[in-house]
Design a protein around this motif. Structure first.
Motif, PDB file in Angstrom:
ATOM      1  N   SER A 104       0.829  -1.201   0.000  1.00 53.13           N
ATOM      2  CA  SER A 104       0.000   0.000   0.000  1.00 53.13           C
ATOM      3  C   SER A 104       0.864   1.252   0.000  1.00 53.13           C
ATOM      4  CB  SER A 104      -0.916  -0.016   1.226  1.00 53.13           C
ATOM      5  OG  SER A 104      -1.689   1.164   1.289  1.00 53.13           O
ATOM      6  N   ARG A 107       2.328   1.810  -3.449  1.00 52.30           N
ATOM      7  CA  ARG A 107       1.304   2.323  -4.379  1.00 52.30           C
ATOM      8  C   ARG A 107       1.112   3.826  -4.183  1.00 52.30           C
ATOM      9  NH1 ARG A 107      -3.470  -2.299  -4.023  1.00 52.30           N
ATOM     10  NH2 ARG A 107      -2.459  -3.851  -5.363  1.00 52.30           N
ATOM     11  N   LYS A 111       1.812   6.837  -6.836  1.00 58.97           N
ATOM     12  CA  LYS A 111       0.784   7.817  -7.160  1.00 58.97           C
ATOM     13  C   LYS A 111       1.277   9.234  -6.882  1.00 58.97           C
ATOM     14  CE  LYS A 111      -4.087   8.888  -6.522  1.00 58.97           C
ATOM     15  NZ  LYS A 111      -3.838  10.339  -6.575  1.00 58.97           N
ATOM     16  N   HIS A 126      -0.714  -1.273 -11.237  1.00 59.82           N
ATOM     17  CA  HIS A 126       0.117  -1.412 -10.047  1.00 59.82           C
ATOM     18  C   HIS A 126       0.928  -2.703 -10.064  1.00 59.82           C
ATOM     19  CE1 HIS A 126      -2.734   1.644  -8.354  1.00 59.82           C
ATOM     20  NE2 HIS A 126      -1.607   2.107  -7.875  1.00 59.82           N
ATOM     21  N   SER A 127       0.337  -3.770 -10.565  1.00 58.22           N
ATOM     22  CA  SER A 127       1.043  -5.058 -10.568  1.00 58.22           C
ATOM     23  C   SER A 127       2.324  -4.967 -11.384  1.00 58.22           C
ATOM     24  CB  SER A 127       0.139  -6.152 -11.128  1.00 58.22           C
ATOM     25  OG  SER A 127      -1.007  -6.306 -10.336  1.00 58.22           O
ATOM     26  N   LEU A 130       4.930  -2.516  -9.583  1.00 60.02           N
ATOM     27  CA  LEU A 130       5.567  -3.062  -8.377  1.00 60.02           C
ATOM     28  C   LEU A 130       6.715  -4.007  -8.691  1.00 60.02           C
ATOM     29  CD1 LEU A 130       2.451  -3.746  -6.112  1.00 60.02           C
ATOM     30  CD2 LEU A 130       4.204  -1.997  -5.775  1.00 60.02           C
ATOM     31  N   GLN A 141       0.615 -10.050  -3.569  1.00 57.83           N
ATOM     32  CA  GLN A 141       0.625  -8.793  -2.832  1.00 57.83           C
ATOM     33  C   GLN A 141      -0.074  -8.885  -1.483  1.00 57.83           C
ATOM     34  OE1 GLN A 141      -0.778  -5.568  -5.304  1.00 57.83           O
ATOM     35  NE2 GLN A 141       0.245  -6.363  -7.132  1.00 57.83           N
TER      36      GLN A 141
END
Length: 461
Positions: A104, A107, A111, A126-127, A130, A141
């Motif tokens: 989190s 992410r 952002k 996001h995948s 990361l 995750q």
């Protein structure tokens, strides 16, 4: 817009300066320094996550036990991560929670970077993003798995070092090793004295003389250079590296012995430099030389170098720290190194206290051994009683079976458990009903028929 430029943009952002993510919870966070992508193994931008993972792993007894028995290579190459499958459920749950929090946070970090470049309207995968972070497994995750621990160890020297040093911290770990060595030396002296007590006067004097000769022989060794001094390093330069001692160059020496080429000398790389000095004092082939003492000497040498060279006390020697240490006066004119035999590891009072503890432990072990012996005797007696009952039961069953067979052969009714005869009621015979009908016919005739034919009937011709 084509998604490819967005991916390249995010990569360039992440490879640059990592600023503080947006704090949506109102918590203050420490500003991180600029970390190039090639130096992510320092762990600066995920320092909190790293420390929390270490703290949670330290709480599991199984993991601590495996950590104590694992060698350095098993830790550094990530093989220790396989033990994660055997840790407690509460530990795994806590690690899962930490990973979800870290995902989190990353992410939010991404952002924030995109917001700062006015690309917040673009849709993020996001995948995929990361995957650039080397300290966790982006394919999962939600849970912390062995792969995550392996990545943390293999991509981060700090975690590997922390695991190598155990759960009590580097300084306490070294202090614990010194304490273990002291107890080892006291036990060795205690056993020596007990051995001599068991000998008669003549043999005792002879054995004491032999032991003293071995001790003096051990003391007769060449001078040991102070670890980290120019004399000690030049000796390694000449005998290990095979180079001309007159051409000694500290920078070249550093790079030669940074075996994993990570830009620092860790504790194992430093301790390898002392082998030549230790070989002057210890030889495994000699009866008078103790290899446990050699490892204690190696630890003392490493601590001495770290104290004088490791300026920031991170237990790693950088090239800058190494070069600065060569400019000190102690580098060219060090004090003579005092080996272990010049200073006893314990006092006589400590030895006496240690022997009291040994006697107490021996008494406790004797009591436990006696309790175990009594329990063993009791179990043997119970086993004998059960065996006798089993044999008695088998004999009773055999006798009953034989008695039934004999009664069956003699035509007698079966006998009960106590030998009494068991009579069974006879079944009604079917032939009684079959015989009854003709019996009625043989009895008195019905009224409308004469019982006998008339005697004086006239005969008509």
């Amino acid at each position: 817009m084509n998604p490819t430029p967005v991916w390249l943009l995010v990569l360039s952002i992440c490879a640059g300066v990592w600023s503080v993510p947006i704090d949506r919870n109102g918590n203050n966070q420490e500003t991180k320094e600029e970390v190039p992508e090639e130096n992510v193994d320092t762990g600066l931008y995920y320092d909190r996550y790293l420390r929390e993972v270490i703290e949670v792993l330290e709480t599991d007894p199984h993991f601590r036990e495996k950590l104590q028995t694992a060698n350095t290579e098993d830790i550094k190459n990530g093989r220790l991560s396989k033990e994660l499958d055997l840790v407690g459920h509460h530990v795994r749950t806590r690690l899962d929670e930490l990973k979800r929090q870290e995902v989190s946070r990353l992410r939010m970090l991404l952002k924030a970077k995109l917001d700062s470049t006015n690309t917040q309207s673009l849709q993020m995968d996001h995948s995929s993003l990361l995957k650039q972070f080397e300290h966790l497994d982006p394919h999962n995750q939600n849970t912390f798995e062995a792969k995550d621990l392996e990545l943390l160890i293999t991509t981060n020297k700090i975690l590997a070092l922390a695991l190598c040093l155990g759960h009590q911290g580097p300084e306490n770990y070294d202090a614990e090793r010194h304490e273990e060595f002291k107890r080892y030396e006291m036990l060795k002296e205690h056993e020596r004295r007990e051995y001599l007590k068991g000998l008669d006067q003549e043999k005792r004097e002879k054995e004491e003389k032999r032991m003293q000769e071995l001790k003096e022989k051990h003391h007769q060794h060449p001078k040991v250079n102070a670890p980290g001094s120019v004399a000690q390093l030049r000796e390694v330069w000449e005998e290990t590296d095979g180079l001309d001692p007159k051409e000694f160059n500290p920078k070249t020496f550093f790079k030669l012995h940074d075996t994993n080429e990570d830009g620092v000398l860790d504790e194992q790389e430093l301790e390898a430099l002392f082998t030549k000095e230790l070989e002057k004092v210890y030889d495994a082939k000699n009866e008078e030389d103790d290899m446990t003492e050699m490892e204690e000497e190696r630890l003392r040498m490493r601590e001495h170098v770290m104290k004088n060279v490791d300026a920031n006390q991170d237990r790693l020697v950088s090239l800058e720290e190494f070069l600065k240490s060569t400019e000190k006066k102690e580098f060219s004119n060090p004090r003579e190194w005092e080996t272990l035999e010049t200073k006893p590891a314990y006092t006589e009072e400590e030895l006496q206290q240690f022997e009291v503890e040994l006697r107490d432990k021996e008494e406790e072990l004797k009591r436990k051994a006696e309790n175990l012996r009594q329990q063993q005797d009791l179990l043997k007696e119970r086993g004998k009683a059960l065996e006798a009952q089993r044999r008695e039961y088998q004999q009773a069953v055999l006798e009953m079976s034989q008695r039934k067979e004999q009664q069956a052969a003699d035509g007698q009714p079966p006998a009960g458990p106590n030998g009494e005869l068991q009579f069974q009621p006879e079944a009604p015979k079917v032939e009684d009903k079959e015989v009854k009908a003709p019996a009625e016919l043989q009895g008195e005739a019905p009224n409308h028929l004469p019982a006998e034919p008339p005697q004086n009937l006239p005969i008509h011709t």
